[in-house]
Scaffold this active site. Structure first.
Site, PDB file in Angstrom:
ATOM      1  N   GLU A 284       9.853  -8.545  -0.997  1.00  0.00           N
ATOM      2  CA  GLU A 284      11.269  -8.929  -0.677  1.00  0.00           C
ATOM      3  C   GLU A 284      12.372  -8.735  -1.782  1.00  0.00           C
ATOM      4  O   GLU A 284      13.365  -8.659  -1.764  1.00  0.00           O
ATOM      5  CB  GLU A 284      11.411 -10.476  -0.038  1.00  0.00           C
ATOM      6  CG  GLU A 284      12.499 -10.841   0.880  1.00  0.00           C
ATOM      7  CD  GLU A 284      12.212 -12.012   1.460  1.00  0.00           C
ATOM      8  OE1 GLU A 284      12.258 -11.917   2.905  1.00  0.00           O
ATOM      9  OE2 GLU A 284      12.297 -13.096   0.897  1.00  0.00           O
ATOM     10  N   HIS A 305     -16.514  -5.432   0.434  1.00  0.00           N
ATOM     11  CA  HIS A 305     -16.959  -4.973   1.739  1.00  0.00           C
ATOM     12  C   HIS A 305     -16.223  -4.873   2.905  1.00  0.00           C
ATOM     13  O   HIS A 305     -16.348  -4.826   3.942  1.00  0.00           O
ATOM     14  CB  HIS A 305     -17.992  -6.189   2.289  1.00  0.00           C
ATOM     15  CG  HIS A 305     -19.005  -6.282   1.225  1.00  0.00           C
ATOM     16  ND1 HIS A 305     -20.271  -5.825   0.962  1.00  0.00           N
ATOM     17  CD2 HIS A 305     -18.916  -7.411   0.114  1.00  0.00           C
ATOM     18  CE1 HIS A 305     -20.816  -6.547  -0.169  1.00  0.00           C
ATOM     19  NE2 HIS A 305     -19.925  -7.278  -0.672  1.00  0.00           N
ATOM     20  N   LYS A 418      17.569 -11.351  12.138  1.00  0.00           N
ATOM     21  CA  LYS A 418      17.919 -12.612  12.320  1.00  0.00           C
ATOM     22  C   LYS A 418      19.309 -12.780  13.372  1.00  0.00           C
ATOM     23  O   LYS A 418      19.374 -13.711  14.120  1.00  0.00           O
ATOM     24  CB  LYS A 418      18.557 -13.364  11.028  1.00  0.00           C
ATOM     25  CG  LYS A 418      17.371 -13.809  10.080  1.00  0.00           C
ATOM     26  CD  LYS A 418      18.067 -14.763   9.162  1.00  0.00           C
ATOM     27  CE  LYS A 418      17.121 -14.908   7.907  1.00  0.00           C
ATOM     28  NZ  LYS A 418      17.625 -15.649   6.738  1.00  0.00           N
TER      29      LYS A 418
END
Ligand code: PA5
Length: 430
Positions: A284, A305, A418
């Site tokens: 960010e 793994h 937003k």
């Protein structure tokens, strides 16, 4: 003294690594950036010495703990949640909430996402009459946080009656503005302030991280002392401080070598959330104007793994940063099945010994395969070392922002989504 060190040799010595003249080339700019950082002392650089926040958080935590609280619900998202979660996971017992008598504080719950299954699960667990809620939002209007808060508030109000929840509600927000501040004033809620010049992802050492840490009994003085050590060293060392140098090396790896993925891979389950916190910090802060490298979190040995195949033989686009914890609690591996050569050799070693050998093995294998890597070594997981490490990674991100030429403290790219959410949910004016 904090025991945290940075080893970047395998970014230089590895085949195709950075050349001395590239590093020398960026040094004057790095010195300038380091000097500016020390002179300007942005908000996050002043937090370690800001005793008023530590004292306020410690006093409130004491009130929570002495009230006989069973549960503490931290409501927040992004920078208002990831730092506190990282501290909790790194320094508290791995099964803290299920410990009974030995648990040093109430159970801690983090309501971050607006997933009703998670928040519903938290509400199933808590005992409303002895639950505290801490709503954390710098802006005071983040939809996810406010929605989760309204749900928790509703549940507490139902159990405790009108205004009954007020005594056990803490608001951590901007001291002057925002809707949450208005609510706090209107209902006379307890308030902790997030300094105005400290943004969410740089706020872990403000009351955002300090209150939940203190509620669970962590040592704030040590945490901040470790961070203060880092600030002092950076001010003295400038471009030579490894956190600052590291910013330049990662920047060069991205811009000069096309290594635009930065993997943080702690060899400790307890640092899994620290890696998640760092992913947000780096992403960010730097992902702007078409710039920035992509942070990714992994955990050793688990992801050996899962992802190490890709790191070893996939595209040459990554820098792998291993985080090694040198000492701490350990378990001996008892000798057994000594006649079976694929099992018997493990007896007599310890689990931490195996973990650290595997970390070293990954480092060597990556290096031999021409895959640049760095190592952060942490002596042991304690408050002082964590404080230092968090501060160092923040410094590194801020310095990288200056090198990329972006503002590490804003996040214009999240505003569009937003606005659409507000409009779809019927917020006036959108
Ligand atoms: O780092 C940031 O600034 C963001 O991630 C914010 O922390 C996040 O968007 C939440 O914002 P607020 O604390 O205002 O609710």
């Amino acid at each position: 003294m904090a025991a945290v060190s940075f080893d970047y040799r395998n970014l230089i010595e590895v085949e195709g690594g950075l050349e001395e003249q590239e590093i020398e080339g960026i040094r004057p700019r790095l010195q300038e950036v380091a000097r500016e950082l020390a002179e300007q002392a942005p908000g996050f650089m002043r937090l370690p010495r800001a005793t008023e926040y530590r004292e306020a958080a410690a006093a409130l935590a004491e009130e929570v703990r002495s009230s006989g609280a069973t549960d503490f619900v931290h409501v927040g998202i992004g920078g208002s949640a990831l730092g506190p979660m990282a501290l909790h996971r790194a320094l508290n017992h791995p099964f803290y909430n299920t410990l009974a008598e030995e648990r040093p504080g109430p159970r801690l719950h983090f309501a971050e996402n607006t997933d009703p299954v998670t928040l519903g699960g938290i509400l199933d667990l808590v005992e409303p009459e002895s639950t505290w809620v801490n709503v954390v939002t710098k802006s005071g209007s983040t939809a996810e946080t406010m929605a989760n808060f309204l749900v928790v508030r509703g549940a507490l109000e139902e159990a405790l009656g009108r205004f009954g929840y007020q005594k056990r509600t803490v608001v951590t927000t901007d001291p002057e503005k925002g809707f949450l501040k208005q609510i706090a004033d209107r209902e006379d809620l307890k308030l902790l302030e997030i300094p105005q010049d400290v943004g969410g992802r740089f706020s872990v050492l403000s009351p955002v991280g300090l209150l939940p840490a203190a509620v669970a009994g962590l040592d704030l003085t040590e945490l901040l002392a470790g961070a203060a050590e880092c600030v002092e060293e950076v001010s003295e060392g400038g471009a030579e401080h490894p956190a600052v140098t590291g910013a330049a090396l990662h920047y060069l790896m991205d811009t000069q070598r096309g290594r635009n993925v930065r993997v943080m891979m702690p060899y400790a389950d307890a640092l899994e959330r620290l890696a998640a916190w760092f992913v947000q910090l780096w992403a960010e802060s730097l992902g702007k104007e078409g710039k920035g490298s992509t942070p990714h979190a992994a955990v050793g040995t688990t992801d050996q793994h899962s992802q190490v195949q890709l790191y070893m033989e996939g595209p040459q686009d990554k820098v792998i940063e291993l985080v090694e914890v040198e000492s701490g609690p350990d378990l001996q591996i008892p000798a057994a099945y000594e006649d079976l050569e694929g099992v018997g050799y493990l007896g007599g070693h310890s689990l931490r010994g195996l973990l650290n050998v595997e970390c070293d093995a990954t480092r060597r294998a990556l290096t031999e395969a021409g895959r640049p890597n760095a190592t952060v070594r942490v002596g042991t997981l304690n408050e002082r070392n964590l404080g230092y490490l968090l501060q160092a990674l923040e410094v590194q991100t801020a310095v990288a922002g200056a090198l990329y030429g972006v503002d590490p403290y804003d996040q214009p790219g999240v505003e569009a989504g937003k606005r659409i959410t507000y409009s779809r949910m019927g917020r006036p004016g959108y």
